[in-house]
Design a protein around this motif. Sequence first.
Motif: not given
Length: 518
Positions: A450-459
């Motif tokens: 989930s934390a990585f998914g949030a990072a992907v949205i930001a990228l």
Amino acid sequence: MKYILGIDIGTSSTKTVAFDTEGRQLARSAQGYPLNAPVPGAAEQDADEILRAVEQTAVDAIANGGLDPSQLLGLSFSAAMHTLLLLDAEHRPLMPLLTWADSRSDRLVPDIYQQDPGLYARTGLPIHPMSPVVKLAWLSQEQPDLFEKAARIVSIKEYVLHRLCDEWVVDLSIASTTGLLNLEQQTWDKGALQIAHIRPNQLSRIVPTTYQLSLQPDQARKLTIAASTPVIVGASDGVLANLGVGAIARGTAAITLGTSGAVRQVIDQPKLEPNAQLFCYALTADRWVMGGAVNNGGFTLQWTRDSLVPYSVSPDEVCEMNDEFCEMNVEPSSSTYERLTKMARGVAPGAEGLIFHPHLLGERSPLWNAQARANFFGLGRHHGQAHLVRAVMEGVIYNLQSVFAALESAGGEVETLRASGGFALSDLWQQILADVFERQILVPAVIESSAFGAAVIALVALGEWKTLEEVEERVAIAHIRSPISENVKQYRNILPIYKNLLADLQQHYESLHQAIQN
């Protein structure tokens, strides 16, 4: 090195993880907090304690990785679904934060069904006490004076973002998990607002999951980062878990197995399941996640450890109770989950005819019944502690397979399954998943999905990546587990019995509840 902080506000802890622009994890920090139950059915938390955890883990993740704050591209948020907080006119909490697990509003579910039969069809959220719309209807009856004082009604993420950025916004994803959003119109649903007894101006402005906010200067100083650092609102933890493991293509589904569990698939437009067994939540405006969440995942193994397989007895006493336990050379004094899985591994698939329905905490998908209860069926004198453990582990997977069957029926055939979550790292859980689901199970190396998914949205929002699809190329697969034909054959025989028993039991849950109440 440029990097993103993905901040995942969970039910038991907040985890902040730093990822570079290639998606590699650089550093991590986590801080837990309690889930309080002052009365039966309650599941409450302190919103300000969670806010402090967000702030502290962000600072610690940067420090733990020895990262340069000037290279931070932005913060992006994942958050638990179905949280509810009432605020006064000064934006102070009027009550503790209610989590998805708070079931005190259960008695209103039949009334809401009768009052608005089309609510699920419009909002995509089954009527259940986890839902904020049901909780609000309950609060309006149970605490009318407090309810009248509520100037704002928010989730935990909205509360945190307002404290950090001084704006009241809710991302489309979190909005779609409230039971208050009309999926087709992507606005607050008038009928749902009437059921909840609230006004649109008490709710936040709906924004895309890629929406950017600005930090308040004092908050930037507290986080030891530049005030110009953008804050991306992100999405809910469930849909971001799919994104974080790379399960966004057609024919691919994600299984999350942690304390609870879920099976989810990304689709290109809102879609509902005819029997209201599944939810539908937004990832972005043109990507939606259909699936079902179960209350009873790895928690059942914790309960088994504490209640069925005591470890406070002497080795000799354990051997007297179960010779098989000693033959497997398991250390009785150990309290670890490895001890339990080692016991279960010594029992053949199917637990020699012992079946467990894992509804210790009631159930969301596929039953959506807070009164559902757990049971063992087929128990005989030849069954020992190891059989109980094996049956519990298998029961969790049988339950998830029931959700998966509804998902395939509504959303199309699934060819690939990606599993994540703490208990998905166990080789025995993986094998049972592969055998029961009759699919190859891929386990990504990413743990904090989930934390990585949030990072992907930001990228993507910040232009570092062109599309979300890039995540599929960047998620490394750590393990691949294939079905074993002999095990598949055994589970094919047992699974229909599990489901037929469940259908028969459902008529008795409410009767048992009433008997206890009386």
